[in-house]
Enzyme design. Structure first.
Site, PDB file in Angstrom:
ATOM      1  N   CYS A  78       0.840  -1.199   0.000  1.00 22.92           N
ATOM      2  CA  CYS A  78       0.000   0.000   0.000  1.00 22.92           C
ATOM      3  C   CYS A  78       0.878   1.252   0.000  1.00 22.92           C
ATOM      4  CB  CYS A  78      -0.992  -0.035   1.162  1.00 22.92           C
ATOM      5  SG  CYS A  78      -2.343   1.168   0.956  1.00 22.92           S
ATOM      6  N   HIS A 181      -3.889  -4.530  -0.378  1.00 23.28           N
ATOM      7  CA  HIS A 181      -3.498  -5.141   0.894  1.00 23.28           C
ATOM      8  C   HIS A 181      -3.592  -6.661   0.774  1.00 23.28           C
ATOM      9  CE1 HIS A 181      -3.256  -1.612   3.559  1.00 23.28           C
ATOM     10  NE2 HIS A 181      -4.168  -1.087   2.756  1.00 23.28           N
ATOM     11  N   GLU A 183      -2.749  -8.833   2.891  1.00 20.91           N
ATOM     12  CA  GLU A 183      -3.163  -9.395   4.172  1.00 20.91           C
ATOM     13  C   GLU A 183      -4.669  -9.250   4.399  1.00 20.91           C
ATOM     14  OE1 GLU A 183      -2.633  -5.064   5.093  1.00 20.91           O
ATOM     15  OE2 GLU A 183      -1.738  -6.532   3.734  1.00 20.91           O
TER      16      GLU A 183
END
Length: 201
Positions: A78, A181, A183
């Site tokens: 990011c 992202h 994750e």
């Protein structure tokens, strides 16, 4: 061991939790010696570019990051991806880490909501080890108002939100960046993180 660079920029714990889930040894750290000893590095981040670069300078890690990124797998996530570039125009012109050529500027997509938030399909531009095991129908999660402008040779994947949004970038050697992202991108994101972590083995 994968060092997650802790310079006060946000989503470090979600990245750590994902690596823990995948079973990869990792450590949140702001210590130069940890970065030098690590097998791979991750630079996360949410917030504004000038603030993040200032935090990196205050941390004293900028030069170490530049050296280590030439020697071992390095992933910016990011804002961490945006910091890889030469400069940004977020609020003011600000120099970045210059690990990949190009710059960052505000998204301008008439008729579309900015910030760009949500799930978008990955479109592959070049082959990349981060894409091992992925299909042609993978979606990842974005939250951002600025995007990178770079040479096609360094653009490995993109999504479409009005125009092309660089999603995965790389110098073709050790440095990688994900605007989305991983994750927070479900199985697809976890696979990308797994592929990156496996580069250090």
């Amino acid at each position: 061991m994968i060092a997650i660079i802790d310079y006060g920029a946000g989503n470090i714990f979600s990245v750590k939790n994902a690596l823990d889930y995948l079973g990869f040894e990792n450590k949140l750290t702001d210590k130069k010696e940890d970065l030098e000893k690590a097998d791979a590095l991750i630079l996360p981040g949410v917030g504004a570019f000038p603030w993040a670069m200032n935090m990196l300078r205050v941390s004293g890690l900028t030069d170490t990051i530049k050296v280590q990124a030439k020697e071992k797998p390095f992933l910016g996530i990011c804002l961490g991806m945006q910091l890889l570039f030469e400069k940004s125009y977020e609020f003011e012109e600000c120099k970045g880490l210059s690990l990949i050529g190009g710059y960052v500027d505000k998204m301008n997509e008439p008729g579309l909501v900015i910030p760009h938030m949500g799930w978008n399909k990955l479109e592959y531009n070049h082959n990349c080890k981060l894409f091992d095991g992925l299909t042609d129908n993978e979606y990842v999660y974005f939250v951002h108002s600025y995007k990178a402008f770079l040479d096609d040779k360094d653009l490995y994947a993109y999504s479409t939100y009005g125009s092309k949004v660089p999603a995965v970038v790389s110098d073709g050697k050790f440095v990688y960046g994900c605007q989305f992202h991983p994750e927070k991108s479900g199985k697809t994101g976890l696979k990308i993180l797994e592929n990156f972590a496996s580069l250090s083995r």
